[in-house]
Motif scaffolding. Structure first.
Motif, PDB file in Angstrom:
ATOM      1  N   ASP A   1       4.260   4.623   3.603  1.00 51.42           N
ATOM      2  CA  ASP A   1       5.323   4.078   4.348  1.00 51.42           C
ATOM      3  C   ASP A   1       5.206   2.359   4.580  1.00 51.42           C
ATOM      4  N   LEU A   2       3.734   2.175   4.679  1.00 55.82           N
ATOM      5  CA  LEU A   2       3.518   0.564   4.923  1.00 55.82           C
ATOM      6  C   LEU A   2       3.640  -0.147   3.728  1.00 55.82           C
ATOM      7  N   ALA A   3       3.871   0.640   2.419  1.00 55.21           N
ATOM      8  CA  ALA A   3       4.290   0.016   1.266  1.00 55.21           C
ATOM      9  C   ALA A   3       5.849  -0.364   1.320  1.00 55.21           C
ATOM     10  N   GLU A   4       6.535   0.415   1.900  1.00 61.27           N
ATOM     11  CA  GLU A   4       8.036   0.246   2.067  1.00 61.27           C
ATOM     12  C   GLU A   4       8.049  -0.968   2.909  1.00 61.27           C
ATOM     13  N   ALA A   5       7.411  -0.940   4.354  1.00 59.51           N
ATOM     14  CA  ALA A   5       7.692  -1.936   5.271  1.00 59.51           C
ATOM     15  C   ALA A   5       7.304  -3.410   4.397  1.00 59.51           C
ATOM     16  N   CYS A   6       6.018  -3.430   3.868  1.00 57.59           N
ATOM     17  CA  CYS A   6       5.604  -4.719   3.181  1.00 57.59           C
ATOM     18  C   CYS A   6       6.832  -5.226   2.206  1.00 57.59           C
ATOM     19  N   LEU A   7       7.403  -4.265   1.529  1.00 56.01           N
ATOM     20  CA  LEU A   7       8.624  -4.607   0.435  1.00 56.01           C
ATOM     21  C   LEU A   7       9.649  -5.387   1.169  1.00 56.01           C
ATOM     22  N   ARG A   8       9.822  -4.969   2.415  1.00 53.85           N
ATOM     23  CA  ARG A   8      11.170  -5.383   3.282  1.00 53.85           C
ATOM     24  C   ARG A   8      10.784  -6.581   3.984  1.00 53.85           C
ATOM     25  N   LEU A   9       9.364  -6.868   3.992  1.00 57.53           N
ATOM     26  CA  LEU A   9       9.147  -8.189   4.613  1.00 57.53           C
ATOM     27  C   LEU A   9       8.745  -9.021   3.522  1.00 57.53           C
ATOM     28  N   GLY A  10       9.007  -8.806   2.252  1.00 53.70           N
ATOM     29  CA  GLY A  10       8.702  -9.784   1.257  1.00 53.70           C
ATOM     30  C   GLY A  10       7.410  -9.953   0.917  1.00 53.70           C
ATOM     31  N   ARG A  11       6.652  -8.861   1.122  1.00 53.26           N
ATOM     32  CA  ARG A  11       4.933  -8.938   0.621  1.00 53.26           C
ATOM     33  C   ARG A  11       4.680  -7.947  -0.523  1.00 53.26           C
ATOM     34  N   PRO A  12       5.148  -8.155  -1.623  1.00 55.89           N
ATOM     35  CA  PRO A  12       5.063  -7.202  -2.592  1.00 55.89           C
ATOM     36  C   PRO A  12       3.582  -6.890  -3.165  1.00 55.89           C
ATOM     37  N   ASP A  13       2.814  -7.802  -3.179  1.00 53.66           N
ATOM     38  CA  ASP A  13       1.440  -7.519  -3.453  1.00 53.66           C
ATOM     39  C   ASP A  13       0.527  -6.588  -2.687  1.00 53.66           C
ATOM     40  N   GLU A  14       0.960  -6.967  -1.301  1.00 52.86           N
ATOM     41  CA  GLU A  14       0.360  -5.721  -0.218  1.00 52.86           C
ATOM     42  C   GLU A  14       0.856  -4.599  -0.556  1.00 52.86           C
ATOM     43  N   ALA A  15       2.321  -4.545  -0.612  1.00 53.17           N
ATOM     44  CA  ALA A  15       3.013  -3.304  -0.863  1.00 53.17           C
ATOM     45  C   ALA A  15       2.099  -2.447  -2.140  1.00 53.17           C
ATOM     46  N   LEU A  16       1.859  -3.142  -3.308  1.00 53.00           N
ATOM     47  CA  LEU A  16       1.287  -2.544  -4.542  1.00 53.00           C
ATOM     48  C   LEU A  16       0.111  -2.051  -4.050  1.00 53.00           C
ATOM     49  N   ARG A  17      -0.764  -2.628  -3.052  1.00 56.09           N
ATOM     50  CA  ARG A  17      -2.093  -2.323  -2.680  1.00 56.09           C
ATOM     51  C   ARG A  17      -1.850  -0.783  -1.858  1.00 56.09           C
ATOM     52  N   HIS A  18      -0.949  -0.607  -1.100  1.00 53.89           N
ATOM     53  CA  HIS A  18      -0.764   0.561  -0.365  1.00 53.89           C
ATOM     54  C   HIS A  18      -0.137   1.687  -1.028  1.00 53.89           C
ATOM     55  N   LEU A  19       0.565   1.386  -2.324  1.00 57.41           N
ATOM     56  CA  LEU A  19       1.142   2.397  -3.070  1.00 57.41           C
ATOM     57  C   LEU A  19      -0.040   3.133  -3.827  1.00 57.41           C
ATOM     58  N   THR A  20      -0.863   2.294  -4.397  1.00 53.91           N
ATOM     59  CA  THR A  20      -2.002   2.676  -5.234  1.00 53.91           C
ATOM     60  C   THR A  20      -3.082   3.497  -4.320  1.00 53.91           C
ATOM     61  N   ARG A  21      -3.065   3.079  -2.888  1.00 52.52           N
ATOM     62  CA  ARG A  21      -4.140   3.631  -1.995  1.00 52.52           C
ATOM     63  C   ARG A  21      -3.247   5.014  -1.435  1.00 52.52           C
ATOM     64  N   SER A  22      -2.103   4.930  -1.639  1.00 52.35           N
ATOM     65  CA  SER A  22      -1.440   6.595  -1.112  1.00 52.35           C
ATOM     66  C   SER A  22      -1.560   7.221  -2.384  1.00 52.35           C
ATOM     67  N   ALA A  23      -1.414   6.936  -3.587  1.00 51.27           N
ATOM     68  CA  ALA A  23      -1.539   7.769  -4.766  1.00 51.27           C
ATOM     69  C   ALA A  23      -3.068   8.405  -4.794  1.00 51.27           C
TER      70      ALA A  23
END
Length: 993
Positions: A686-708
């Motif tokens: 969910d934090l990855a999605e929030a980061c994407l909406r805030l225009g922070r794709p690199d941060e979103a990528l870190r949270h996606l891999t952590r979720s996985a």
């Protein structure tokens, strides 16, 4: 080869087809068969061309023993029938003297005198033909470097000479000069020399992959870790599974071993297991095996010698066993080369590599960082110690009592207690304590089964969970604890209702398992199952006196959960009141009996119900009240989930900043609890999605891999692969192509993924993203092969023709980029047929317009008819979209189509038609307004139309009027950034007047 060529034309076609095949045994065998076929013709030329192809197959297929034999036949023909060899064939013959020199160096059984004799013949033939000797001196230097004697003199004699047409390509010579400086211990000069190759300014068939492999460690020593990482990802892909570059593969394995990436090294070793059998070059094999041994030695030093490893065919290997085997074989090869050369160079170079200490403790190479603890088959992934684990060393009776007490409260630490108890109970020689407080063994086994069933339910294995709950209920009955049995049966009822309805697809058919999102067909069955489960639980509740308060509260929560799931499945407003009533019963009961965990559970269910019913303000208010209560009264382990719920509600209300804050706090609090207890994986997602909406794709990528990673740790592989798939797509969107490919290669190598077990459509999505990344990385051959395979597979997806339309359309574009327009037309027709069944208006329109552009650009007027046919198809797609009321997410399909008509006619030199099409595009777009997001598209249409008018139709006056009016319009609206191309074209037209 199915049938031997009967004519020389058929032979030449077969040779061309074979040249398009990858190097390896299949290509080599075909080349050998074509030489046999060529010998049956009277002409000599077919045999010459067949021998040239055969020698190339031997050389790049790592078969140096056979390459000189093929060349000897070729050289005999050259000497006996020189008139057969035109200038190009003559050039190839002299070029391949170098190939033979390299092949002889790679064979320790060839005496050093024979190598020097060959170089002497090369020099004599070059001199006789009036050719420059720089290539000869290049081979002399390579022999000196190989032997380890007189390298400096040989280098100067070669490097100081002027290049000739027969010199190695610039990239290869740069690589050799850099290796000379590297061997002399001058990393800085070596890296400086390599720079044009590493930067991609100079390249060839083997470069930059060969130089990258050797530059990795110097880059690390120079502190350029980020660049070393990037080049490792790109360079490894250029040499993997390639027998003629097995030495470079070994260098990448060594790089992994020396940067704390031993697990990735074992993964890459498994991917290259073919090299143990296919490399016939002793020199390449020595280089490869030394890299393998560096890796295996490091893994063994870290205490993991028992891990499985891919090795020589014919048996299974452990790391320790393979290291011993590799050590013996590589030592023998080094000794044989040194004996032939009369030096100790190869033994010393090998020892230097083996004795090198790790350069970095840890370097994150890929988006999926793995550790040695994770690579053992079936071994659970070891989670990092984010919190202090509970002390479980107490005697058995006390541990059982603590587990049950924690379980009654719903405390997350109960899981660790049950895990420890499961280990003790299943150990050989277990003796159950004779203690009334503990109860009989049957009850303990039932407790453990119920815990295991709960874990299965969390992974959506409802069939397994239901079976274990039923088994636990029977054991509770045997133990004389009917209340526990009733609760287990209630859990079984809910788990059974959650089992997805069976579809008509037969086992192994490849049809994706269906869920609620696939359509309404399954909804009535789901709703009926949950309704029945709730009714059965109500009856069970009435028939089960003597429940403890925590048990009764838990049963009431199961009842409310069943109705909540029914609401989720049906989406019916008529089901809302029943859920809220059931939640009210739970909340009132839990409040009367002070069951704090279930009070919080009731509030969570109520907030979720409001959210499902679409009443977001009520859901937010309920969640705020829940958080207030949790902060005041606990239990604290519910706080991360509650914050996560409020964050999702805020995302629904477009409050990404608030959601980001809640999720950040949730993760901070979640660190105090086991990850599976508070669903940390979902919080990261969910934090990855929030980061994407805030225009922070690199941060979103870190949270996606952590979720996985967290999903993998708890055994939820499907959700893990979904998260990794999203991470791969995001990394591709960010332009991190090599990161994307490396991540997907790692996932696709997983045994269950390779077998299509998680879900064949998920695996197809991973492959599709990889194919797109290969295309973005300009590996068009590999991308086209993958797209063709996916298009063939997706053609059978009768339940999902839309996906086939998209895949077939992208495949058509790749074929067109390779000038294969007939095959592109066939693929486009497949896409259109699938689109007719399941429309994909925008994706297909984009592909068809691109196909038209490519054909017109590459074939000019000759390709106009084919290009216009693609555009006519795009027009029908746009008509269908308009009829269906579809609105494109990007450019308008109609205006984009009109623009493409203009471009296609321009490529065909039909400038009047191009201008007319662009006028239509401008009319469809309309003039931009102050807030128009079409200003850039409109300005480009104006520029293109003015170029047609002023340059190609030689009517500068109306073109300038058009441009000046557009610049004024855009400037007045504040779109100054879009005016620069227009003013630039206007200046050009005025200069030419």
């Amino acid at each position: 080869m199915p049938t031997a060529p009967q004519t020389t034309d058929e032979l030449y076609e077969a040779l061309q087809a074979n040249q398009r095949s990858p190097y390896g045994r299949t290509r080599t065998v075909t080349a050998e068969e074509l030489v046999d076929a060529a010998e049956r013709f009277e002409e000599t030329l077919p045999l010459v061309r067949a021998l040239l192809e055969l020698q190339e197959a031997y050389t790049y297929g790592s078969e140096p023993r056979k390459s000189p034999v093929a060349f000897a036949r070729l050289l005999t023909l050259f000497d006996e029938q020189p008139d057969v060899f035109d200038e190009n064939l003559r050039h190839l013959v002299f070029w391949r003297f170098k190939w033979v020199a390299a092949a002889l160096r790679a064979l320790p059984e060839i005496p050093l005198t024979s190598l020097r004799q060959w170089l002497t013949e090369m020099r004599e033939r070059y001199e006789k033909a009036g050719l420059g000797l720089q290539p000869y001196y290049g081979q002399t230097y390579r022999l000196a470097a190989h032997v380890g004697e007189d390298e400096a003199l040989a280098f100067e004699l070669w490097a100081g000479r002027t290049r000739t047409r027969l010199s190695d390509c610039e990239a290869c010579e740069i690589g050799e000069r850099a290796l000379y400086h590297l061997a002399a211990g001058d990393d800085e000069r070596a890296l400086g020399t390599w720079e044009p190759v590493l930067a991609g300014k100079e390249s060839c068939q083997e470069e930059p992959a060969r130089s990258i492999a050797h530059a990795l460690l110097p880059l690390l020593r120079a502190g350029h870790t980020d660049r070393a990482r990037e080049l490792h990802l790109a360079g490894y892909r250029g040499c993997r599974r390639n027998p003629s570059m097995s030495g470079e593969v070994g260098r990448h394995l060594e790089f992994c071993a020396l940067t704390g990436n031993e697990a990735r090294g074992l993964e890459l070793l498994a991917e290259n297991r073919n090299l143990f059998d296919e490399v016939d070059s002793p020199l390449e094999l020595l280089d490869f095996l030394t890299g393998v041994e560096v890796l295996l030695r490091r893994v063994e030093q870290l205490g993991h010698g028992e891990l499985p490893a891919a090795g020589f065919p014919g048996r299974t290997w452990t790391v320790s066993g393979l290291r011993a085997e590799v050590h013996g074989r590589a030592d023998d090869l080094a000794a044989r080369f040194d004996a032939r050369n009369g030096t100790t160079a190869h033994t010393e170079r090998r020892s230097t590599r083996l004795d090198r200490a790790p350069l970095l403790e840890a370097l994150e190479l890929t988006l999926r960082t793995r550790h040695l603890d994770e690579v053992a088959p079936g071994a659970p992934v070891v989670a990092p110690a984010a919190r202090t684990a509970p002390d479980l060393s107490e005697p058995l009776p006390e541990l059982i009592a603590r587990a049950r007490a924690l379980d009654e409260r719903g405390h997350p630490d109960a899981r660790a207690c049950w895990t420890e108890l499961r280990t003790r109970v299943t150990a050989r020689g277990y003796t159950h304590p004779d203690d009334p407080a503990v109860g009989p063994l049957a009850r303990l086994r039932a407790d453990l089964l119920a815990d295991e069933a709960s874990r299965l339910g969390e992974r959506d294995d409802f069939t397994g969970a239901a079976a274990l709950y039923e088994e636990a209920a029977g054991l509770y009955d045997d133990a004389g604890t009917p209340a526990h049995a009733a609760l287990a049966r209630a859990h079984a009822l809910l788990a059974t209702a959650e089992i997805p309805p069976q579809t008509s697809a037969p086992a192994g058919s490849g049809t994706t398992p269906r869920g609620p999102a696939d359509g309404a067909d399954d909804t009535p069955a789901e709703v009926a199952a949950l309704t029945a489960a709730h009714a059965a639980m109500v009856r069970l509740h009435a028939e089960s006196p003597g429940l403890a308060p925590y048990q009764e509260a838990r049963l009431l929560r199961l009842r409310a959960t069943a109705l909540g799931l029914r609401l989720q499945a049906s989406g019916s407003d008529g089901h809302v009141a029943a859920v809220l009533d059931e939640i009210g019963l739970l909340h009132d009961f839990a409040t009367r009996h002070d069951v704090t965990g279930q009070i919080a559970g009731a509030l969570i269910l109520r907030a979720s119900t409001f959210a499902l019913s679409g009443d977001l303000p009520a859901a937010v208010a309920e969640t705020d009240a829940l958080l207030d209560r949790l902060n005041a009264h606990g239990p604290a382990w519910h706080l991360p989930r509650a914050l996560g719920l409020r964050a999702r509600l805020r995302l629904g209300a477009q409050d990404a900043e608030g959601a980001h804050a809640d999720l950040g706090e949730a993760l901070r609090l979640a660190a105090d609890w086991p990850a599976d207890a508070v669903d940390t994986a979902r919080l990261h997602g969910d934090l990855a999605e929030a980061c994407l909406r805030l225009g922070r794709p690199d941060e979103a990528l870190r949270h996606l891999t952590r979720s996985a990673e967290l999903n993998l740790r708890r055994g939820d592989r499907f959700d893990a692969y979904c998260a990794y798939s999203n991470a791969a797509t995001l990394s591709l969107d960010l332009g991190r192509v090599e990161d994307c490919i490396a991540l997907l290669d790692s996932l696709l190598a997983e045994p269950d993924v390779a077998a299509g077990e998680p879900n064949d459509r998920l695996v197809a999505q991973l492959r599709l993203t990889r194919a797109r990344a290969l295309r973005a990385g300009e590996d068009l051959k590999a991308a086209t092969a993958e797209f063709l395979a996916l298009a063939a597979e997706s053609a059978g997806w009768d339940d999902d023709p839309g996906s086939h339309a998209v895949i077939a359309g992208e495949t058509a574009v790749l074929l067109a980029e390779a000038d294969e327009f007939d095959r592109a037309r066939e693929a486009a027709d497949q896409a259109l047929a699938a689109h007719a069944r399941d429309p994909r208006h925008e994706a297909l329109s984009n592909c068809l317009r691109e196909l038209a552009r490519l054909q017109a650009r590459q074939q000019g007027a000759d390709g106009l008819a084919g290009a216009l046919a693609f555009l006519a198809d795009a027009g029908r797609v746009a008509d269908g979209a308009r009829t269906a009321g579809y609105e494109a997410h990007g450019r308008s399909l109609d205006s984009a189509l009109a623009y493409e008509y203009g471009r296609v006619h321009a490529y065909a030199d039909a400038y009047e038609e191009a201008l007319a099409a662009l006028e239509k595009a401008l009319a469809l777009l309309g003039e931009p307004g102050p807030d128009s997001d079409r200003a850039g598209e409109w300005a480009e249409c104006v520029r293109f139309a003015a170029a047609m008018e002023g340059i190609y139709l030689e009517r500068p006056a109306p073109a300038l009027a058009r441009l000046d009016a557009a610049v004024s319009r855009l400037t007045a609206l504040g779109h100054t950034g879009e005016t620069e191309p227009l003013t630039s074209l206007a200046d050009r037209l005025r200069d030419e007047e």
